[in-house]
Design a protein around this motif. Sequence first.
Motif, PDB file in Angstrom:
ATOM      1  N   GLY A 105       0.844  -1.188   0.000  1.00  0.00           N
ATOM      2  CA  GLY A 105       0.000   0.000   0.000  1.00  0.00           C
ATOM      3  C   GLY A 105       0.882   1.241   0.000  1.00  0.00           C
ATOM      4  N   VAL A 106       0.642   2.143  -0.952  1.00  0.00           N
ATOM      5  CA  VAL A 106       1.427   3.378  -1.058  1.00  0.00           C
ATOM      6  C   VAL A 106       0.507   4.564  -0.786  1.00  0.00           C
ATOM      7  CG1 VAL A 106       2.891   4.799  -2.526  1.00  0.00           C
ATOM      8  CG2 VAL A 106       2.954   2.303  -2.763  1.00  0.00           C
ATOM      9  N   ILE A 107       0.817   5.307   0.264  1.00  0.00           N
ATOM     10  CA  ILE A 107       0.065   6.525   0.562  1.00  0.00           C
ATOM     11  C   ILE A 107       0.905   7.709   0.091  1.00  0.00           C
ATOM     12  CG2 ILE A 107      -0.959   7.970   2.348  1.00  0.00           C
ATOM     13  CD1 ILE A 107      -1.302   5.469   4.061  1.00  0.00           C
ATOM     14  N   PRO A 109      -6.905  -2.903   5.325  1.00  0.00           N
ATOM     15  CA  PRO A 109      -7.078  -4.342   5.583  1.00  0.00           C
ATOM     16  C   PRO A 109      -6.419  -5.236   4.534  1.00  0.00           C
ATOM     17  CG  PRO A 109      -9.166  -3.173   5.779  1.00  0.00           C
ATOM     18  CD  PRO A 109      -8.206  -2.232   5.126  1.00  0.00           C
ATOM     19  N   ASP A 110      -6.067  -4.670   3.373  1.00  0.00           N
ATOM     20  CA  ASP A 110      -5.598  -5.504   2.268  1.00  0.00           C
ATOM     21  C   ASP A 110      -4.090  -5.534   2.079  1.00  0.00           C
ATOM     22  OD1 ASP A 110      -8.259  -6.089   1.565  1.00  0.00           O
ATOM     23  OD2 ASP A 110      -8.413  -4.239   0.401  1.00  0.00           O
ATOM     24  N   VAL A 111      -3.366  -4.675   2.797  1.00  0.00           N
ATOM     25  CA  VAL A 111      -1.936  -4.545   2.502  1.00  0.00           C
ATOM     26  C   VAL A 111      -1.092  -5.462   3.377  1.00  0.00           C
ATOM     27  CG1 VAL A 111      -2.257  -2.169   1.732  1.00  0.00           C
ATOM     28  CG2 VAL A 111      -1.562  -2.605   4.093  1.00  0.00           C
ATOM     29  N   SER A 142       0.133  12.056  12.781  1.00  0.00           N
ATOM     30  CA  SER A 142      -0.521  10.837  13.290  1.00  0.00           C
ATOM     31  C   SER A 142      -1.526  10.288  12.282  1.00  0.00           C
ATOM     32  CB  SER A 142      -1.192  11.102  14.640  1.00  0.00           C
ATOM     33  OG  SER A 142      -0.229  11.436  15.617  1.00  0.00           O
ATOM     34  N   LEU A 143      -1.164  10.380  11.005  1.00  0.00           N
ATOM     35  CA  LEU A 143      -2.024   9.841   9.946  1.00  0.00           C
ATOM     36  C   LEU A 143      -2.280   8.356  10.170  1.00  0.00           C
ATOM     37  CD1 LEU A 143      -3.326  10.579   7.139  1.00  0.00           C
ATOM     38  CD2 LEU A 143      -1.221   9.710   6.115  1.00  0.00           C
ATOM     39  N   ILE A 144      -1.232   7.662  10.644  1.00  0.00           N
ATOM     40  CA  ILE A 144      -1.377   6.254  11.011  1.00  0.00           C
ATOM     41  C   ILE A 144      -1.282   6.173  12.532  1.00  0.00           C
ATOM     42  CG2 ILE A 144      -0.460   3.927  10.742  1.00  0.00           C
ATOM     43  CD1 ILE A 144      -1.632   5.128   8.178  1.00  0.00           C
ATOM     44  N   GLY A 145      -2.431   6.012  13.153  1.00  0.00           N
ATOM     45  CA  GLY A 145      -2.528   5.943  14.610  1.00  0.00           C
ATOM     46  C   GLY A 145      -3.149   4.638  15.052  1.00  0.00           C
ATOM     47  N   PRO A 146      -3.622   4.560  16.286  1.00  0.00           N
ATOM     48  CA  PRO A 146      -4.179   3.302  16.802  1.00  0.00           C
ATOM     49  C   PRO A 146      -5.370   2.781  16.009  1.00  0.00           C
ATOM     50  CG  PRO A 146      -4.545   5.147  18.325  1.00  0.00           C
ATOM     51  CD  PRO A 146      -3.562   5.599  17.321  1.00  0.00           C
ATOM     52  N   ASN A 147      -6.239   3.672  15.547  1.00  0.00           N
ATOM     53  CA  ASN A 147      -7.413   3.225  14.789  1.00  0.00           C
ATOM     54  C   ASN A 147      -7.006   2.613  13.456  1.00  0.00           C
ATOM     55  OD1 ASN A 147      -9.130   4.138  16.800  1.00  0.00           O
ATOM     56  ND2 ASN A 147      -9.391   6.150  15.857  1.00  0.00           N
ATOM     57  N   GLU A 148      -6.040   3.232  12.792  1.00  0.00           N
ATOM     58  CA  GLU A 148      -5.584   2.721  11.488  1.00  0.00           C
ATOM     59  C   GLU A 148      -4.836   1.401  11.662  1.00  0.00           C
ATOM     60  OE1 GLU A 148      -6.809   6.705  11.202  1.00  0.00           O
ATOM     61  OE2 GLU A 148      -5.211   5.912  12.506  1.00  0.00           O
ATOM     62  N   LYS A 150      -3.744  -6.130   8.907  1.00  0.00           N
ATOM     63  CA  LYS A 150      -3.446  -7.523   9.219  1.00  0.00           C
ATOM     64  C   LYS A 150      -2.414  -7.592  10.340  1.00  0.00           C
ATOM     65  CE  LYS A 150      -3.783  -8.918   4.329  1.00  0.00           C
ATOM     66  NZ  LYS A 150      -3.009  -9.462   3.193  1.00  0.00           N
ATOM     67  N   LYS A 151      -2.444  -8.675  11.110  1.00  0.00           N
ATOM     68  CA  LYS A 151      -1.450  -8.850  12.167  1.00  0.00           C
ATOM     69  C   LYS A 151      -0.051  -9.072  11.590  1.00  0.00           C
ATOM     70  CE  LYS A 151      -4.466 -10.631  15.819  1.00  0.00           C
ATOM     71  NZ  LYS A 151      -4.702 -11.732  16.782  1.00  0.00           N
ATOM     72  N   THR A 152      -0.004  -9.508  10.344  1.00  0.00           N
ATOM     73  CA  THR A 152       1.292  -9.762   9.708  1.00  0.00           C
ATOM     74  C   THR A 152       1.810  -8.570   8.906  1.00  0.00           C
ATOM     75  OG1 THR A 152       0.102 -10.715   7.825  1.00  0.00           O
ATOM     76  CG2 THR A 152       0.876 -12.246   9.537  1.00  0.00           C
ATOM     77  N   ALA A 153       1.026  -7.496   8.852  1.00  0.00           N
ATOM     78  CA  ALA A 153       1.402  -6.346   8.017  1.00  0.00           C
ATOM     79  C   ALA A 153       2.609  -5.609   8.600  1.00  0.00           C
ATOM     80  CB  ALA A 153       0.215  -5.386   7.894  1.00  0.00           C
ATOM     81  N   ARG A 154       3.362  -4.997   7.715  1.00  0.00           N
ATOM     82  CA  ARG A 154       4.559  -4.253   8.127  1.00  0.00           C
ATOM     83  C   ARG A 154       4.458  -2.819   7.608  1.00  0.00           C
ATOM     84  NH1 ARG A 154       5.615  -9.512   6.857  1.00  0.00           N
ATOM     85  NH2 ARG A 154       7.039 -10.690   8.196  1.00  0.00           N
TER      86      ARG A 154
END
Length: 540
Positions: A146-148, A196-198, A213-219, A224-228
């Motif tokens: 996923g590229v933001i 959810p897909d990356v 904080s674009l990527i915070g606790p909600n994001e 996935k638990k395996t996402a990096r």
Amino acid sequence: MARVLIADNLEASAAETLKKLGVPVDHRPELSKKPEELKAALREYDAVIVRSAAKITAEMLENPGKLRAIARAGVGVDTIDVAAATRKGVVVMNTPGGNTVSAAEHTIALMMSLARLVPQADATMKKGGWDRNKFVGTQVTGKTLGVIGLGRIGREVAKRAAGLEMKVLAFDPFVTPDKVAEMGYKPAASIEAMLPDVDFLTIHVPLTDETKSLIGPNELAKMKKTARILNVARGGIVDEKALADALKAGTIGGAGIDVFSVEPIVADNPLIGAPNIVLTPHLGASTYEAQENVAIEAAELIANFLLKGIVANAVNMAAVDRKELDELKQYVDLARRLGMLHAQMNHGQIKKVALTYKGDLANKKTKLLTSAFTAGLLESRMAGVNLVNAEVMARDRGIEITSSASPKKDDFASLMQADVETDKKTYTAAGTLFGNEYLRLVRLGSYRLEAYLDGVLFVFSHRDRPGVIGFMGSTFGKHGVNIAGMNLGRQAPGGEAIGVLNLDTVPDAAAVDEVAGHSDITSVSVVKLPPAGELPGWLG
């Protein structure tokens, strides 16, 4: 002769480039660690080049002296108070292209290190270990990245990921889904929709109030638990505490982080003790090639600005190249003069300005013209106004500036109209260019005319009756004021009319009062404009 200060550790090629172009330069990297000395030095130079160590604060710019431009050898300008620079009329430029490839490659390097557990395996072996089973990684081929943000670096990362046969899912609010698809990537409807897909997520956006904080606790909870997660953009975009908590809880698979909310990283940063994370000390642009590229690019930006008036990669004004400047110079002059005209004709507190660009002018760089008009509107009331800070200074004073454009042509191939609303009434003036160099005022209020936009203008509203013009001629003659030209505009004989006299000298108060006292003259204004062809310092 303009002088340049390099106030940071920068490749020698920056100074060499400036010297080759005939620009005197002093390289004083020690100033990056001496803020008081840097503050004093800035006032003595026309431009300064910095990298990431030197911090240019609002306090340093309170009295900028000769300083006209700041170039950042790199992308981020968070070490420069851009708002303060803008208010002082100082252009801030960066070098977004020089380190693009290096930053993209570092992103891929972090991704591969995470996928194959390279740092952990390296540390174990250096302690004498040999545990192949402990370091079973995952291949990236077939995984979703996923590229933001699809700016320069984001596009380069996506291109390399596609070369590794990864699936690329991308989101950028300023790039249409069709354009994303045209690049060869799958567009995401939103950041939330892609999470959810990356399998890997990389962020390439600037740090702003909106992206903090674009990527915070909600994001993180949506992934996935395996996402990096990868961040080679700016510290603060990823919530460091939330990420550390997710890594410790095992709800995120790993992270590769190159940038931090406080740099150098502090001992209590929660990421230091987090598992499954690769940390690097802001190395995205740290390659020999990138350092060389940004040094040369910064030097060329400053040289072009000082020697040719070219503004490129500016973060606080419209970019202007030489060709555009030559093409628009007369219209910039027109815009400024219309602003000066309004400033001297309007009676009352200015509340709002609406600018309209018509005909061929609608397809030009009208933001530059808007800035020029605003500079003209304000320059008689305050010092230090120029193309860089004019709109900001207007907004600070509660003046709303809007603009619109229409390619439809009326009586002229190009026309600029300015409607200025005050607390008393709305004033309208429009101008155009005759030929390639003759500026003309072609409308005042609802009246059409063709008056010169230079020198001393005597603008008067009157009733169109016999004897008015003769009275004015004889009155000014009595006071020793010569009339060089006259233009009148009316809608019907005997009705309301407006006139513009071009005078050779400024009439004294007695002459103005005598003319204004005529029973058929309803208002008068004396407007002082520059001589024909005289350009402001910030343009010429």
